[in-house]
Design an enzyme around this catalytic site. Structure first.
Site, PDB file in Angstrom:
ATOM      1  N   GLN A 119       0.824  -1.198   0.000  1.00  0.00           N
ATOM      2  CA  GLN A 119       0.000   0.000   0.000  1.00  0.00           C
ATOM      3  C   GLN A 119       0.866   1.260   0.000  1.00  0.00           C
ATOM      4  O   GLN A 119       1.899   1.325   0.674  1.00  0.00           O
ATOM      5  CB  GLN A 119      -0.930  -0.002   1.207  1.00  0.00           C
ATOM      6  CG  GLN A 119      -2.000  -1.074   1.147  1.00  0.00           C
ATOM      7  CD  GLN A 119      -3.017  -0.801   0.049  1.00  0.00           C
ATOM      8  OE1 GLN A 119      -3.245   0.333  -0.355  1.00  0.00           O
ATOM      9  NE2 GLN A 119      -3.645  -1.870  -0.436  1.00  0.00           N
ATOM     10  N   PHE A 123      -6.159 -13.060  -4.195  1.00  0.00           N
ATOM     11  CA  PHE A 123      -5.313 -11.948  -4.642  1.00  0.00           C
ATOM     12  C   PHE A 123      -4.549 -11.438  -3.416  1.00  0.00           C
ATOM     13  O   PHE A 123      -4.517 -10.246  -3.119  1.00  0.00           O
ATOM     14  CB  PHE A 123      -6.143 -10.819  -5.273  1.00  0.00           C
ATOM     15  CG  PHE A 123      -7.033 -11.252  -6.406  1.00  0.00           C
ATOM     16  CD1 PHE A 123      -6.527 -11.404  -7.693  1.00  0.00           C
ATOM     17  CD2 PHE A 123      -8.372 -11.513  -6.186  1.00  0.00           C
ATOM     18  CE1 PHE A 123      -7.353 -11.787  -8.744  1.00  0.00           C
ATOM     19  CE2 PHE A 123      -9.208 -11.920  -7.216  1.00  0.00           C
ATOM     20  CZ  PHE A 123      -8.699 -12.057  -8.501  1.00  0.00           C
ATOM     21  N   GLU A 182      -2.173 -16.004  -4.873  1.00  0.00           N
ATOM     22  CA  GLU A 182      -1.610 -14.856  -5.579  1.00  0.00           C
ATOM     23  C   GLU A 182      -0.900 -15.336  -6.838  1.00  0.00           C
ATOM     24  O   GLU A 182      -0.243 -16.373  -6.840  1.00  0.00           O
ATOM     25  CB  GLU A 182      -0.627 -14.124  -4.649  1.00  0.00           C
ATOM     26  CG  GLU A 182       0.258 -13.094  -5.288  1.00  0.00           C
ATOM     27  CD  GLU A 182      -0.515 -11.960  -5.925  1.00  0.00           C
ATOM     28  OE1 GLU A 182      -0.211 -11.628  -7.091  1.00  0.00           O
ATOM     29  OE2 GLU A 182      -1.426 -11.413  -5.285  1.00  0.00           O
ATOM     30  N   ASP A 211      -9.564  -9.374  -2.618  1.00  0.00           N
ATOM     31  CA  ASP A 211      -8.901  -8.085  -2.846  1.00  0.00           C
ATOM     32  C   ASP A 211      -8.395  -8.028  -4.286  1.00  0.00           C
ATOM     33  O   ASP A 211      -7.192  -8.081  -4.541  1.00  0.00           O
ATOM     34  CB  ASP A 211      -7.749  -7.927  -1.848  1.00  0.00           C
ATOM     35  CG  ASP A 211      -7.082  -6.560  -1.927  1.00  0.00           C
ATOM     36  OD1 ASP A 211      -7.634  -5.671  -2.587  1.00  0.00           O
ATOM     37  OD2 ASP A 211      -6.003  -6.397  -1.324  1.00  0.00           O
ATOM     38  N   CYS A 245     -10.685  -1.229  -4.776  1.00  0.00           N
ATOM     39  CA  CYS A 245      -9.996   0.024  -5.080  1.00  0.00           C
ATOM     40  C   CYS A 245     -10.622   0.743  -6.267  1.00  0.00           C
ATOM     41  O   CYS A 245     -10.100   1.769  -6.710  1.00  0.00           O
ATOM     42  CB  CYS A 245      -8.512  -0.224  -5.343  1.00  0.00           C
ATOM     43  SG  CYS A 245      -8.176  -1.339  -6.725  1.00  0.00           S
TER      44      CYS A 245
END
Length: 424
Positions: A246, A278, A302, A354, A381
């Site tokens: 982040q 993810f 991932e 995510d 997001c």
């Protein structure tokens, strides 16, 4: 270049028009309507303003334009936080990345709330009551100094800087106000000297030590990426220098706590099989594992193998925590083909989802709802992606029961949301 007026039947690229600006739209732009009836998406404006703008693109159903002059300003308009991005500068020379820098951070949050609410209503069929929450002292600093990761670009002439908004042209700037102060100081030295190009220069300000700079010229890096240490409270995470973490200095801790709070305790079985899809380097998997306890069974999934390796390291304190490399949609199909016991454990579990900015989409949503976990904690997001995926989940038996939103990207149009979906 021509001035367009009420008698103009249509618009053309290069036309300069006067527009009354309406509501904000996704992407940091604002909706106006030309006298010809065509919708125009205009940048660097605010609702209620009257502006002179230049048409930059004509599409079948709309046009795009850039503000050249503010004729009647909104009371919410402030001096731009980034001088080089101010409306007084030629649009071709304005750097991108601070689309809401001409208003307060608080009003920027309100604009983001409107965009997210519209997307959830239009695509998801829900109208939750929520606000966008600011982080730390962002209001006091006008949203400056929060970026711990910055990329600048180098053109053929060796000029270093950010890209101009909506282009790949490098523009020189005298400051990077959104950047962590140490990054800005180092970056200005590089900008002043120039650099061999073309390529890019990445700056990182990790929790463990001083700022790193790494150049990639013509696809070749000046050195291998290092492993960095980031911190969330007292917990440490190992992250690759060129991997995802982040950007806001408070974002990782904010999302860690947001996921913990989003998990409905009445639907959380500590002994079940949980997933972080993810999952990156395991930040949110750790949040779930901490709730489940020492014997937590959490699997991070991932696509990036390096991130998976680091997730295994970051989750090593939980003996039942694992990490797998693979595409999430294919991984879920594999879970569905497992035995009855594995499916039962997963069905009792919690899934953290995510996805990237494009969203989870049907390829992931379809097998996920067949798996049927007790709850899905969706970290989003992108407002439109969340809206569309909310619609998909609701059609397939999951309802949105909780929504929180966070301003992890002050002075930009980006916004983060954490949503809880329970199986109906």
């Amino acid at each position: 270049m021509t001035e367009s007026n009420a008698s103009s039947p249509e618009l053309a690229e290069g036309d300069i028009v006067e527009l009354t600006v309406g509501e904000v739209a996704h992407g940091g732009i604002f909706v106006a309507r030309h006298s010809s009836g065509r919708v125009v998406f205009v940048s660097d404006a605010l609702p209620g303003e009257r502006v002179r703008a230049q048409v930059t693109e004509i599409k079948k159903r709309h046009a795009r334009a850039e503000t050249l002059q503010v004729l009647e300003a909104s009371p919410e308009r402030l001096e731009h936080v980034w001088a080089e991005a101010d409306v007084s500068r030629d649009p071709a020379e304005r750097p991108g990345g601070a689309e809401f820098g001409h208003t307060s951070v608080a009003f920027g949050r309100e604009l983001k709330r409107r965009v997210l609410a519209d997307a959830l209503s239009r695509f998801g069929g829900v109208e939750p009551d929520f606000e966008v929450v600011g982080l730390g002292d962002d209001d006091a600093t006008r949203g400056c100094g929060w970026r711990t990761r910055v990329t600048l670009h180098v053109d053929e002439a060796g000029r270093v800087g950010p890209f101009a908004a909506r282009s790949h042209d490098v523009v020189r700037v005298g400051s990077l106000p959104l950047a962590y102060a140490d990054i800005d100081e180092l970056a200005q030295q590089i900008i002043a000297k120039g650099h061999r190009g073309p390529g890019r220069i990445d700056f990182v300000a990790p929790a463990d030590s001083e700022v790193r700079m790494r150049a990639r010229v013509k696809g070749t890096s000046t050195r291998k990426p290092e492993l960095l240490t980031e911190r969330v409270g007292e917990r440490e995470f190992t992250v690759s220098e060129d991997g995802f973490w982040q950007v806001h200095r408070l974002a990782a801790a904010t999302l860690y706590e947001a996921v913990r709070e989003a998990i409905d305790p009445e639907h959380f079985d500590a002994e079940a099989q949980h997933y972080d899809l993810f999952g990156g380097v395991g930040l949110l998997a750790a949040a779930v594992a901490e709730l489940a306890g020492a014997d937590a069974r959490v699997e991070s999934v991932e696509a990036a193998a390096v991130a998976t390796e680091l997730a295994l390291r970051n989750l090593s304190e939980w003996s039942g925590a694992t990490a797998k490399t693979g595409r999430v949609d294919r991984y879920l199909q594999g879970v569905l083909e497992g035995g009855a016991d594995a499916l039962a454990a997963s069905r009792a579990g919690t899934v953290v989802l995510d996805p990237p900015r494009s969203g989870a989409r049907a390829d992931v949503i379809e097998p996920l709802v067949v798996l049927g976990p007790q709850q899905i904690i969706y970290v989003a997001c992108d407002p439109v992606a969340l809206g569309r995926d909310t619609g998909l989940l609701r059609e397939r038996g999951y309802e949105l029961t909780r929504l929180r939103s966070y301003d992890l990207f002050p002075n930009t149009h980006h916004v983060e949301a954490v949503a809880t979906f329970l199986r109906a």
